[in-house]
Enzyme design. Structure first.
Site, PDB file in Angstrom:
ATOM      1  N   ASP A   1      22.522 -35.699 -11.650  1.00 24.42           N
ATOM      2  CA  ASP A   1      23.119 -37.024 -11.501  1.00 24.42           C
ATOM      3  C   ASP A   1      23.996 -37.689 -12.663  1.00 24.42           C
ATOM      4  O   ASP A   1      23.467 -37.521 -13.588  1.00 24.42           O
ATOM      5  CB  ASP A   1      22.044 -38.092 -11.044  1.00 24.42           C
ATOM      6  CG  ASP A   1      22.687 -39.158 -10.416  1.00 24.42           C
ATOM      7  OD1 ASP A   1      23.175 -39.241  -9.525  1.00 24.42           O
ATOM      8  OD2 ASP A   1      22.161 -40.500 -11.122  1.00 24.42           O
TER       9      ASP A   1
ATOM     10  N   GLU B   1      26.995 -33.397 -11.270  1.00 22.26           N
ATOM     11  CA  GLU B   1      27.774 -34.588 -10.355  1.00 22.26           C
ATOM     12  C   GLU B   1      28.809 -34.943 -11.186  1.00 22.26           C
ATOM     13  O   GLU B   1      28.453 -35.686 -12.209  1.00 22.26           O
ATOM     14  CB  GLU B   1      26.997 -35.575 -10.076  1.00 22.26           C
ATOM     15  CG  GLU B   1      27.797 -36.581  -9.166  1.00 22.26           C
ATOM     16  CD  GLU B   1      27.093 -38.065  -9.012  1.00 22.26           C
ATOM     17  OE1 GLU B   1      27.601 -38.972  -7.912  1.00 22.26           O
ATOM     18  OE2 GLU B   1      26.159 -38.529  -9.694  1.00 22.26           O
TER      19      GLU B   1
END
Length: 543
Positions: free
Chosen positions: A221, A280
């Protein structure tokens, strides 16, 4: 329907499993509820693994299921090495992992290295410690500006809206008189200080904890975050909405120091050759994006170009060409996705209603025709769109923090419809699901679509089986050739698969070849508007 991975035709047998895998993102809260509390959980996922096997995907990616106060539905992690009781326990995770592997499904788990929860023990220690203490050094604490420190240390804004700083009490306990702490997201998610060796060591411990249990990879993330520039200089306010284009100065993300952190992570992963990491990365500058994919950093980087591109043949071709170019420059497989838990579902993004469904079906064939790794979001194979939710049920902290200025992500996180004719459609034994499921989804349940050969689910199943088994999908090269205005046509090399897309308003002639699959019925032998088709040379046959 599904075949073992060693039978795959598209890439050599010695290629890493992720090079052309189809990964299925599971938003854990919304996939399947085994306990009747209205919230999805790990045992619920395990009970539905047969569906993923039938669908034909290669891997599942789980959103965070760790201990958390759920201020951001699990992306505020209080303990990254345990399961939150809302979702089960470590035994439930181990059982899910074992069953997935038995079905030849890989398992990727989300990790959140940029920040923790306010309820993480480290943050509690930091609040109790004085300025300049080792406990505060694990995060970004700083004195405020102004005569009495009443202004934030810099002008950074949170991705959720408002200042990226929150002030804490001083030693006397008086509110709003002490230092400030940094949070690039909500105030419940304080950013970690990755220059602190304790932070690095603890994250390495987290990686090894899950790798030793047998996970096959990580989705990282905010992989373009973590590192912060020295001195924390002010940002250009225009950068807040620039989506990582690099057009404006934005020291919050994509700092050069982040690459040392990914090299550290890669050293750990290299000890586990079966495992991968996908980041990401919101960096649309090709050169900067490619840096994350160097041989000693990430294996894969999430590519959001298709998400950000309108349903237009010229724009889509340009997005695909740029994506392939970046991957080739980096020597890494390209990745493709049309949706996830943070962006509008493609049915709604492409206009909603029947038109949105037609275009989403067409884009599924375009995406699955391309070489590289594909990430599907749970429910897209059912043709689900966004759900217009009343304000009183919205839970998204980004929506609340921005007073509704940011669209609610809850619209794409509504639980899946499995069977039956009334909500909750087999998702839970409790009608009061954590987000309400619309009654009109009765026609979109898995049960309703499984035996309907024209359904979106059937289209995905056929496409995934062909992608996995047909020799026309071999190779990593893509060539383009002439197509009518408003259309595109690409061919995989050396396999020979042709994919044609019609974004114009009239039917068009198909390229030469034998039709394998189309997203909509042909019209007098022509490809209708808002449709795509796969073709192969007439001598090729599916094995």
């Amino acid at each position: 329907m599904r075949r073992a991975a060693e039978n795959r035709q598209a890439t050599p047998k010695d290629s890493p499993w992720w090079r052309d895998a189809v990964c299925y993102q599971i938003y854990v809260r919304s996939f399947a509820d085994s306990t009747g509390d209205g919230v999805g959980d790990l045992d619920g996922i395990r009970s539905r693994l047969g569906y993923l096997e039938l669908l034909g995907v290669d891997a599942l990616w789980l959103t965070p299921f760790y201990r958390s106060p759920m201020a951001d539905h699990g992306y505020d992690v209080a303990d990254p090495r345990d399961v939150d009781p809302l979702f089960g326990d470590l035994d439930a995770f181990d059982a899910l992992l074992e069953e997935a592997h038995r079905r030849d499904l890989k398992v990727i788990v989300d990790v959140v290295p940029n920040h923790t929860s306010r309820q993480h023990p480290w943050f509690a220690e930091a609040l109790a410690a004085p300025p300049g203490s080792p406990q505060r050094d694990r995060y970004h604490f700083a004195d405020g500006r102004g005569a009495h420190g009443e202004q934030p240390p810099n002008n950074w804004v949170s991705a959720f809206g408002g200042p990226a700083w929150t002030r804490v009490p001083d030693e006397s306990g008086e509110p709003g008189t002490g230092q400030w702490y940094l949070h690039l997201f909500s105030a419940d998610q304080p950013d970690l200080n990755w220059t602190n060796p304790e932070v690095r060591a603890d994250f390495e411990r987290t990686l090894r904890f899950w790798l030793d249990r047998g996970v096959d990879g990580f989705r990282i993330d905010v992989a373009h975050g973590m590192a912060k520039p020295a001195g924390l200089p002010d940002m250009d306010p225009r950068a807040a909405g620039s989506f990582g284009t690099g057009e404006y100065f934005d020291p919050r993300f994509d700092d050069d120091g982040v690459h040392d952190l990914h090299k550290m992570i890669r050293k750990v992963l290299d000890e586990y050759p079966h495992a991968m990491a996908v980041g990401e990365i919101w960096a649309l500058d090709e050169e900067r994006f490619a840096r994350y994919l160097r041989p000693d950093e990430l294996h894969l980087g999430f590519n959001f170009r298709l998400v950000l591109t309108h349903f237009d043949a010229d724009a889509l071709q340009a997005a695909i060409e740029r994506s392939l170019s970046v991957a080739a420059t980096a020597g890494a497989p390209p990745t493709w996705t049309l949706s996830n838990h943070d962006v509008w579902r493609q049915v709604s993004r492409y206009g909603g209603g029947a038109q949105g469904v037609r275009r989403a079906r067409a884009m599924a064939l375009v995406e699955l025709a391309l070489p590289g790794t594909v990430f599907l979001y749970n429910g897209e194979e059912l043709g689900l769109g966004n759900v217009d939710l009343p304000a009183h049920v919205v839970t998204d902290p980004r929506w609340h923090a921005s007073d509704g200025a940011h669209p609610s992500r809850d619209e794409v996180r509504v639980p899946l419809p499995w069977e039956g004719t009334q909500p909750p459609f087999g998702f839970s034994g409790n009608a009061a699901t954590w987000l309400p499921i619309p009654a009109e989804w009765a026609a979109l349940t898995v049960e309703a679509q499984l035996e309907d050969t024209d359904s979106t689910l059937s289209l995905y199943r056929q496409a995934l089986e062909l992608r996995q088994q047909h020799p026309a999908f071999a190779g990593t090269e893509v060539e383009w050739y002439g197509a009518p205005a408003g259309c595109l046509a690409l061919r995989r090399r050396p396999g020979g698969l042709t994919c044609a897309l019609n974004t114009s308003a009239a039917p068009v002639a198909l390229p030469p070849g034998e039709l394998l699959l189309s997203s909509a019925p042909l019209v007098d032998g022509k490809l209708p508007p808002d449709a795509a088709a796969w073709l192969v040379a007439g001598t090729q046959r599916q094995p």
